[in-house]
Design a protein around this motif. Sequence first.
Motif, mmCIF file in Angstrom:
data_model
loop_
_atom_site.group_PDB
_atom_site.id
_atom_site.type_symbol
_atom_site.label_atom_id
_atom_site.label_comp_id
_atom_site.label_asym_id
_atom_site.label_seq_id
_atom_site.Cartn_x
_atom_site.Cartn_y
_atom_site.Cartn_z
ATOM 1 N N ILE A 293 -12.528 10.949 -0.620
ATOM 2 C CA ILE A 293 -13.044 10.138 -1.729
ATOM 3 C C ILE A 293 -13.628 11.034 -2.812
ATOM 4 C CG2 ILE A 293 -14.826 8.464 -2.363
ATOM 5 C CD1 ILE A 293 -14.400 7.231 0.465
ATOM 6 N N GLN A 294 -14.429 12.005 -2.408
ATOM 7 C CA GLN A 294 -15.062 12.908 -3.367
ATOM 8 C C GLN A 294 -14.010 13.684 -4.162
ATOM 9 O OE1 GLN A 294 -17.504 15.961 -1.593
ATOM 10 N NE2 GLN A 294 -18.679 16.242 -3.476
ATOM 11 N N LYS A 295 -12.995 14.194 -3.479
ATOM 12 C CA LYS A 295 -11.944 14.955 -4.167
ATOM 13 C C LYS A 295 -11.175 14.067 -5.141
ATOM 14 C CE LYS A 295 -11.322 18.578 -0.734
ATOM 15 N NZ LYS A 295 -10.401 19.213 0.216
ATOM 16 N N ALA A 296 -10.939 12.813 -4.760
ATOM 17 C CA ALA A 296 -10.225 11.892 -5.656
ATOM 18 C C ALA A 296 -11.048 11.614 -6.909
ATOM 19 C CB ALA A 296 -9.903 10.589 -4.925
ATOM 20 N N ILE A 297 -12.345 11.422 -6.737
ATOM 21 C CA ILE A 297 -13.214 11.152 -7.888
ATOM 22 C C ILE A 297 -13.290 12.379 -8.790
ATOM 23 C CG2 ILE A 297 -15.612 10.707 -8.562
ATOM 24 C CD1 ILE A 297 -15.774 8.894 -6.054
ATOM 25 N N ILE A 298 -13.413 13.554 -8.184
ATOM 26 C CA ILE A 298 -13.467 14.787 -8.978
ATOM 27 C C ILE A 298 -12.159 14.990 -9.727
ATOM 28 C CG2 ILE A 298 -13.535 17.314 -8.790
ATOM 29 C CD1 ILE A 298 -15.648 16.932 -6.570
ATOM 30 N N ALA A 299 -11.025 14.747 -9.067
ATOM 31 C CA ALA A 299 -9.716 14.896 -9.724
ATOM 32 C C ALA A 299 -9.587 13.940 -10.905
ATOM 33 C CB ALA A 299 -8.591 14.657 -8.717
ATOM 34 N N ARG A 300 -10.090 12.709 -10.736
ATOM 35 C CA ARG A 300 -10.044 11.739 -11.828
ATOM 36 C C ARG A 300 -10.864 12.217 -13.018
ATOM 37 N NH1 ARG A 300 -13.209 6.763 -10.550
ATOM 38 N NH2 ARG A 300 -14.817 8.155 -11.244
ATOM 39 N N GLU A 301 -12.047 12.742 -12.757
ATOM 40 C CA GLU A 301 -12.906 13.224 -13.837
ATOM 41 C C GLU A 301 -12.309 14.449 -14.524
ATOM 42 O OE1 GLU A 301 -15.602 11.719 -15.194
ATOM 43 O OE2 GLU A 301 -14.986 10.115 -13.836
ATOM 44 N N ILE A 302 -11.681 15.326 -13.758
ATOM 45 C CA ILE A 302 -11.031 16.504 -14.341
ATOM 46 C C ILE A 302 -9.915 16.061 -15.279
ATOM 47 C CG2 ILE A 302 -9.517 18.458 -13.779
ATOM 48 C CD1 ILE A 302 -11.333 18.910 -11.302
ATOM 49 N N ILE B 162 0.170 6.218 2.802
ATOM 50 C CA ILE B 162 -1.053 6.021 2.031
ATOM 51 C C ILE B 162 -2.064 5.304 2.912
ATOM 52 C CG2 ILE B 162 -2.047 5.042 -0.059
ATOM 53 C CD1 ILE B 162 0.115 7.233 -0.500
ATOM 54 N N ILE B 163 -3.256 5.890 3.057
ATOM 55 C CA ILE B 163 -4.266 5.268 3.912
ATOM 56 C C ILE B 163 -5.416 4.680 3.117
ATOM 57 C CG2 ILE B 163 -3.713 6.639 5.936
ATOM 58 C CD1 ILE B 163 -6.115 8.412 5.278
ATOM 59 N N GLY B 164 -5.419 4.903 1.816
ATOM 60 C CA GLY B 164 -6.470 4.343 0.982
ATOM 61 C C GLY B 164 -6.286 4.781 -0.457
ATOM 62 N N SER B 165 -7.126 4.239 -1.327
ATOM 63 C CA SER B 165 -7.083 4.658 -2.722
ATOM 64 C C SER B 165 -8.474 4.539 -3.325
ATOM 65 C CB SER B 165 -6.075 3.832 -3.519
ATOM 66 O OG SER B 165 -6.522 2.509 -3.649
ATOM 67 N N VAL B 166 -8.703 5.373 -4.318
ATOM 68 C CA VAL B 166 -9.960 5.364 -5.044
ATOM 69 C C VAL B 166 -9.606 5.265 -6.519
ATOM 70 C CG1 VAL B 166 -12.035 6.677 -5.630
ATOM 71 C CG2 VAL B 166 -11.087 6.813 -3.324
ATOM 72 N N ASP B 167 -9.926 4.136 -7.119
ATOM 73 C CA ASP B 167 -9.645 3.934 -8.539
ATOM 74 C C ASP B 167 -8.173 4.191 -8.867
ATOM 75 O OD1 ASP B 167 -11.388 2.845 -10.281
ATOM 76 O OD2 ASP B 167 -12.084 4.731 -11.159
ATOM 77 N N GLY B 168 -7.292 3.775 -7.990
ATOM 78 C CA GLY B 168 -5.863 3.934 -8.228
ATOM 79 C C GLY B 168 -5.300 5.272 -7.763
ATOM 80 N N ILE B 169 -6.140 6.202 -7.349
ATOM 81 C CA ILE B 169 -5.676 7.492 -6.831
ATOM 82 C C ILE B 169 -5.441 7.324 -5.339
ATOM 83 C CG2 ILE B 169 -6.252 9.923 -6.486
ATOM 84 C CD1 ILE B 169 -8.123 9.669 -8.915
ATOM 85 N N GLU B 170 -4.199 7.514 -4.913
ATOM 86 C CA GLU B 170 -3.849 7.286 -3.516
ATOM 87 C C GLU B 170 -4.287 8.460 -2.646
ATOM 88 O OE1 GLU B 170 0.348 6.567 -3.840
ATOM 89 O OE2 GLU B 170 0.020 4.414 -4.138
ATOM 90 N N ILE B 171 -4.775 8.137 -1.454
ATOM 91 C CA ILE B 171 -5.178 9.137 -0.470
ATOM 92 C C ILE B 171 -4.172 9.067 0.669
ATOM 93 C CG2 ILE B 171 -6.975 9.867 1.133
ATOM 94 C CD1 ILE B 171 -9.001 8.544 -0.761
ATOM 95 N N THR B 172 -3.526 10.189 0.953
ATOM 96 C CA THR B 172 -2.479 10.224 1.970
ATOM 97 C C THR B 172 -3.043 10.633 3.331
ATOM 98 O OG1 THR B 172 -1.948 12.549 1.558
ATOM 99 C CG2 THR B 172 -0.772 10.896 0.235
ATOM 100 N N ARG B 173 -2.273 10.326 4.346
ATOM 101 C CA ARG B 173 -2.645 10.740 5.701
ATOM 102 C C ARG B 173 -2.771 12.256 5.773
ATOM 103 N NH1 ARG B 173 -2.116 6.452 9.115
ATOM 104 N NH2 ARG B 173 -0.700 4.831 8.426
ATOM 105 N N GLY C 42 0.768 -1.218 0.000
ATOM 106 C CA GLY C 42 0.000 0.000 0.000
ATOM 107 C C GLY C 42 0.802 1.271 0.000
ATOM 108 N N GLY C 43 1.928 1.331 0.685
ATOM 109 C CA GLY C 43 2.646 2.589 0.803
ATOM 110 C C GLY C 43 3.575 2.869 -0.331
ATOM 111 N N ALA D 125 -14.583 13.689 6.845
ATOM 112 C CA ALA D 125 -13.265 13.983 6.263
ATOM 113 C C ALA D 125 -12.873 12.899 5.260
ATOM 114 C CB ALA D 125 -12.218 14.094 7.368
ATOM 115 N N TRP D 126 -13.165 11.639 5.593
ATOM 116 C CA TRP D 126 -12.859 10.535 4.676
ATOM 117 C C TRP D 126 -13.693 10.645 3.403
ATOM 118 C CZ3 TRP D 126 -9.191 7.587 3.390
ATOM 119 C CH2 TRP D 126 -9.411 6.461 2.607
ATOM 120 N N GLU D 127 -14.986 10.967 3.555
ATOM 121 C CA GLU D 127 -15.854 11.147 2.385
ATOM 122 C C GLU D 127 -15.350 12.280 1.503
ATOM 123 O OE1 GLU D 127 -18.426 9.315 1.231
ATOM 124 O OE2 GLU D 127 -18.038 7.914 2.857
ATOM 125 N N MET D 128 -14.824 13.338 2.119
ATOM 126 C CA MET D 128 -14.249 14.438 1.336
ATOM 127 C C MET D 128 -13.051 13.950 0.527
ATOM 128 S SD MET D 128 -14.399 17.724 3.920
ATOM 129 C CE MET D 128 -13.359 18.752 2.883
#
Length: 189
Positions: free
Chosen positions: A98-107, A46-57, A35-36, A93-96
């Motif tokens: 995820i939402q930001k990762a999805i928006i970044a992917r779409e952008i 790295i604490i998670g990922s959304v569609d391959g986009i890593e979410i950091t602490r 994961g890291g 905060a976690w939902e934010m």
Amino acid sequence: MLKQLRDNTKTILWIVVVAFVVSIFAVWGMNQRGGGGGQPGEPNNIIGSVDGIEITRQTYANNFQELYANIRQQRGDDVRLSDTESYMLSEQAWEMCIQKAIIAREIDKMGITVTDNELVSFLRRNPHPTLRQMFTGEDGQFDYQAYLQALSNPEADWTELERWGRSILPEMKLETMLSSQVNVSESEI
């Protein structure tokens, strides 16, 4: 039937316990090894990922602090959150994240970019809330001319303002693009 269940309870219980212990080691073991993507000995950032986009602490912590600051602004600086409120804030905060990762992917997928002219126009029309406070007079009115004059000062460092504008504008462009594609017929109304 009940006698048979009572007789087999011990066996079923042992199967459940063994499966539980094995799954704990499997899940925790995977978290320790993967994961890291960092070097051995480095903490896993790295604490998670959304569609391959890593979410950091740090991203999560920034979102949490932003939400907590909003609550402090509403309730005062000495606010104490209950356990339930803290949990709900962490979930939000976690939902934010995820939402930001999805928006970044779409952008990225749509190839949305920001030109320098768009950025300048946006910053002229939309002062950052902090700057809005800085250019508000004693009468409570925003001094737009003073703001524009400060923006045109070549000596001032507007790096943070530019970074803010470049982070906000693509999201606004995506939202505008999506909302322009929405059609509601008379029968749907």
